[in-house]
Scaffold this motif. Structure first.
Motif, PDB file in Angstrom:
ATOM      1  N   ASP A  43       0.812  -1.220   0.000  1.00  0.00           N
ATOM      2  CA  ASP A  43       0.000   0.000   0.000  1.00  0.00           C
ATOM      3  C   ASP A  43       0.844   1.267   0.000  1.00  0.00           C
ATOM      4  OD1 ASP A  43      -2.396  -1.507   0.184  1.00  0.00           O
ATOM      5  OD2 ASP A  43      -2.117  -1.690   2.359  1.00  0.00           O
ATOM      6  N   ARG A  44       2.147   1.125  -0.078  1.00  0.00           N
ATOM      7  CA  ARG A  44       3.030   2.285   0.080  1.00  0.00           C
ATOM      8  C   ARG A  44       2.840   3.330  -1.011  1.00  0.00           C
ATOM      9  NH1 ARG A  44       6.048  -1.932  -1.629  1.00  0.00           N
ATOM     10  NH2 ARG A  44       7.479  -1.654  -3.358  1.00  0.00           N
ATOM     11  N   PHE A  45       2.533   2.912  -2.238  1.00  0.00           N
ATOM     12  CA  PHE A  45       2.348   3.883  -3.313  1.00  0.00           C
ATOM     13  C   PHE A  45       1.057   4.671  -3.112  1.00  0.00           C
ATOM     14  CE2 PHE A  45       5.042   0.582  -5.302  1.00  0.00           C
ATOM     15  CZ  PHE A  45       6.173   1.362  -5.491  1.00  0.00           C
ATOM     16  N   GLU A  46       0.029   4.001  -2.639  1.00  0.00           N
ATOM     17  CA  GLU A  46      -1.229   4.683  -2.332  1.00  0.00           C
ATOM     18  C   GLU A  46      -1.023   5.654  -1.165  1.00  0.00           C
ATOM     19  OE1 GLU A  46      -5.773   3.773  -0.801  1.00  0.00           O
ATOM     20  OE2 GLU A  46      -4.520   2.106  -1.464  1.00  0.00           O
ATOM     21  N   LEU A  47      -0.270   5.228  -0.160  1.00  0.00           N
ATOM     22  CA  LEU A  47       0.016   6.106   0.979  1.00  0.00           C
ATOM     23  C   LEU A  47       0.824   7.320   0.532  1.00  0.00           C
ATOM     24  CD1 LEU A  47      -0.030   6.747   4.005  1.00  0.00           C
ATOM     25  CD2 LEU A  47       1.987   5.269   4.253  1.00  0.00           C
ATOM     26  N   ALA A  48       1.801   7.106  -0.339  1.00  0.00           N
ATOM     27  CA  ALA A  48       2.601   8.228  -0.862  1.00  0.00           C
ATOM     28  C   ALA A  48       1.722   9.200  -1.634  1.00  0.00           C
ATOM     29  CB  ALA A  48       3.731   7.707  -1.743  1.00  0.00           C
ATOM     30  N   ALA A  49       0.793   8.678  -2.417  1.00  0.00           N
ATOM     31  CA  ALA A  49      -0.106   9.536  -3.195  1.00  0.00           C
ATOM     32  C   ALA A  49      -1.025  10.338  -2.279  1.00  0.00           C
ATOM     33  CB  ALA A  49      -0.928   8.697  -4.170  1.00  0.00           C
ATOM     34  N   LYS A  50      -1.545   9.696  -1.233  1.00  0.00           N
ATOM     35  CA  LYS A  50      -2.404  10.392  -0.266  1.00  0.00           C
ATOM     36  C   LYS A  50      -1.620  11.489   0.451  1.00  0.00           C
ATOM     37  CE  LYS A  50      -5.718   6.768   0.900  1.00  0.00           C
ATOM     38  NZ  LYS A  50      -6.237   5.905   1.981  1.00  0.00           N
ATOM     39  N   THR A  51      -0.389  11.180   0.818  1.00  0.00           N
ATOM     40  CA  THR A  51       0.449  12.158   1.522  1.00  0.00           C
ATOM     41  C   THR A  51       0.770  13.333   0.614  1.00  0.00           C
ATOM     42  OG1 THR A  51       1.386  10.376   2.854  1.00  0.00           O
ATOM     43  CG2 THR A  51       2.591  12.454   2.822  1.00  0.00           C
ATOM     44  N   ASN A  52       1.139  13.055  -0.623  1.00  0.00           N
ATOM     45  CA  ASN A  52       1.436  14.109  -1.592  1.00  0.00           C
ATOM     46  C   ASN A  52       0.222  14.999  -1.800  1.00  0.00           C
ATOM     47  OD1 ASN A  52       2.375  15.687  -3.668  1.00  0.00           O
ATOM     48  ND2 ASN A  52       3.028  13.998  -4.963  1.00  0.00           N
ATOM     49  N   ALA A  53      -0.954  14.395  -1.932  1.00  0.00           N
ATOM     50  CA  ALA A  53      -2.189  15.165  -2.125  1.00  0.00           C
ATOM     51  C   ALA A  53      -2.485  16.034  -0.904  1.00  0.00           C
ATOM     52  CB  ALA A  53      -3.358  14.228  -2.408  1.00  0.00           C
ATOM     53  N   ALA A  54      -2.253  15.496   0.287  1.00  0.00           N
ATOM     54  CA  ALA A  54      -2.509  16.258   1.516  1.00  0.00           C
ATOM     55  C   ALA A  54      -1.579  17.466   1.608  1.00  0.00           C
ATOM     56  CB  ALA A  54      -2.349  15.360   2.744  1.00  0.00           C
ATOM     57  N   VAL A  55      -0.308  17.289   1.270  1.00  0.00           N
ATOM     58  CA  VAL A  55       0.648  18.404   1.302  1.00  0.00           C
ATOM     59  C   VAL A  55       0.278  19.428   0.230  1.00  0.00           C
ATOM     60  CG1 VAL A  55       3.069  19.052   0.949  1.00  0.00           C
ATOM     61  CG2 VAL A  55       2.510  17.046   2.328  1.00  0.00           C
ATOM     62  N   SER A  56      -0.118  18.970  -0.932  1.00  0.00           N
ATOM     63  CA  SER A  56      -0.538  19.890  -2.002  1.00  0.00           C
ATOM     64  C   SER A  56      -1.739  20.727  -1.567  1.00  0.00           C
ATOM     65  CB  SER A  56      -0.875  19.122  -3.277  1.00  0.00           C
ATOM     66  OG  SER A  56       0.278  18.512  -3.797  1.00  0.00           O
ATOM     67  N   ARG A  57      -2.684  20.112  -0.859  1.00  0.00           N
ATOM     68  CA  ARG A  57      -3.841  20.863  -0.356  1.00  0.00           C
ATOM     69  C   ARG A  57      -3.413  21.898   0.679  1.00  0.00           C
ATOM     70  NH1 ARG A  57      -6.164  15.773  -0.617  1.00  0.00           N
ATOM     71  NH2 ARG A  57      -5.911  15.435   1.627  1.00  0.00           N
ATOM     72  N   LEU A  58      -2.445  21.544   1.522  1.00  0.00           N
ATOM     73  CA  LEU A  58      -1.942  22.515   2.503  1.00  0.00           C
ATOM     74  C   LEU A  58      -1.348  23.730   1.793  1.00  0.00           C
ATOM     75  CD1 LEU A  58      -0.157  20.180   5.085  1.00  0.00           C
ATOM     76  CD2 LEU A  58      -2.230  21.516   5.479  1.00  0.00           C
ATOM     77  N   ILE A  59      -0.547  23.468   0.789  1.00  0.00           N
ATOM     78  CA  ILE A  59       0.112  24.555   0.052  1.00  0.00           C
ATOM     79  C   ILE A  59      -0.923  25.402  -0.686  1.00  0.00           C
ATOM     80  CG2 ILE A  59       1.680  25.067  -1.864  1.00  0.00           C
ATOM     81  CD1 ILE A  59       3.278  22.540  -0.959  1.00  0.00           C
ATOM     82  N   ALA A  60      -1.890  24.755  -1.311  1.00  0.00           N
ATOM     83  CA  ALA A  60      -2.915  25.484  -2.073  1.00  0.00           C
ATOM     84  C   ALA A  60      -3.751  26.393  -1.167  1.00  0.00           C
ATOM     85  CB  ALA A  60      -3.815  24.501  -2.816  1.00  0.00           C
ATOM     86  N   GLY A  61      -3.950  25.972   0.066  1.00  0.00           N
ATOM     87  CA  GLY A  61      -4.769  26.753   0.985  1.00  0.00           C
ATOM     88  C   GLY A  61      -3.991  27.729   1.838  1.00  0.00           C
ATOM     89  N   ALA A  62      -2.683  27.830   1.605  1.00  0.00           N
ATOM     90  CA  ALA A  62      -1.826  28.701   2.425  1.00  0.00           C
ATOM     91  C   ALA A  62      -2.057  30.168   2.099  1.00  0.00           C
ATOM     92  CB  ALA A  62      -0.359  28.351   2.196  1.00  0.00           C
ATOM     93  N   ASP A  63      -1.830  31.004   3.097  1.00  0.00           N
ATOM     94  CA  ASP A  63      -1.904  32.455   2.926  1.00  0.00           C
ATOM     95  C   ASP A  63      -0.533  32.920   2.420  1.00  0.00           C
ATOM     96  OD1 ASP A  63      -2.095  35.189   3.110  1.00  0.00           O
ATOM     97  OD2 ASP A  63      -2.472  35.234   5.254  1.00  0.00           O
ATOM     98  N   PRO A  64      -0.453  33.366   1.157  1.00  0.00           N
ATOM     99  CA  PRO A  64       0.849  33.753   0.598  1.00  0.00           C
ATOM    100  C   PRO A  64       1.538  34.870   1.367  1.00  0.00           C
ATOM    101  CG  PRO A  64      -0.851  33.757  -1.101  1.00  0.00           C
ATOM    102  CD  PRO A  64      -1.530  33.538   0.211  1.00  0.00           C
ATOM    103  N   SER A  65       0.786  35.771   1.968  1.00  0.00           N
ATOM    104  CA  SER A  65       1.417  36.886   2.673  1.00  0.00           C
ATOM    105  C   SER A  65       1.975  36.465   4.026  1.00  0.00           C
ATOM    106  CB  SER A  65       0.406  38.019   2.870  1.00  0.00           C
ATOM    107  OG  SER A  65      -0.651  37.590   3.720  1.00  0.00           O
ATOM    108  N   ALA A  66       1.552  35.326   4.556  1.00  0.00           N
ATOM    109  CA  ALA A  66       2.010  34.898   5.875  1.00  0.00           C
ATOM    110  C   ALA A  66       3.480  34.504   5.889  1.00  0.00           C
ATOM    111  CB  ALA A  66       1.144  33.743   6.382  1.00  0.00           C
ATOM    112  N   SER A  67       3.993  34.054   4.766  1.00  0.00           N
ATOM    113  CA  SER A  67       5.400  33.653   4.731  1.00  0.00           C
ATOM    114  C   SER A  67       6.228  34.622   3.904  1.00  0.00           C
ATOM    115  CB  SER A  67       5.545  32.227   4.186  1.00  0.00           C
ATOM    116  OG  SER A  67       5.056  32.164   2.874  1.00  0.00           O
ATOM    117  N   GLY A  68       5.665  35.758   3.576  1.00  0.00           N
ATOM    118  CA  GLY A  68       6.403  36.754   2.811  1.00  0.00           C
ATOM    119  C   GLY A  68       6.608  36.347   1.370  1.00  0.00           C
ATOM    120  N   SER A  69       5.721  35.504   0.835  1.00  0.00           N
ATOM    121  CA  SER A  69       5.862  35.059  -0.558  1.00  0.00           C
ATOM    122  C   SER A  69       5.814  36.243  -1.515  1.00  0.00           C
ATOM    123  CB  SER A  69       4.745  34.074  -0.903  1.00  0.00           C
ATOM    124  OG  SER A  69       4.884  32.912  -0.138  1.00  0.00           O
ATOM    125  N   ARG A  70       6.462  36.064  -2.613  1.00  0.00           N
ATOM    126  CA  ARG A  70       6.514  37.131  -3.614  1.00  0.00           C
ATOM    127  C   ARG A  70       5.252  37.193  -4.399  1.00  0.00           C
ATOM    128  NH1 ARG A  70      12.085  34.609  -5.070  1.00  0.00           N
ATOM    129  NH2 ARG A  70      13.131  35.187  -3.185  1.00  0.00           N
TER     130      ARG A  70
END
Length: 70
Positions: A43-70
């Protein structure tokens, strides 16, 4: 369990090719745990895909100004 974590803004801490760390604002985003109880090694590939998707959702929902993003 796997805890999805995204770190934003850390790329501005080092100059390209340099070793001197400069002060920067970063943002650490922590997602909900992904439970691994009952998973097999196959199940490791499915777990990796779930983890990647979860991190992508975190990044997509991040406030760009909170980390000084350009």
């Amino acid at each position: 369990d796997v805890l999805p974590v995204a770190i934003l803004g850390s790329d501005r801490m080092l100059h390209r090719g340099g070793f001197r760390v400069r002060p920067s604002r970063i943002q650490v985003l922590i997602g909900k745990p992904i439970h691994t109880t009952g998973l097999a090694s196959g199940d490791r590939f499915e777990l990796a895909a779930k983890t990647n998707a979860a991190v992508s959702r975190l990044i997509a929902g991040a406030d760009p100004s909170a980390s000084g993003s350009r």
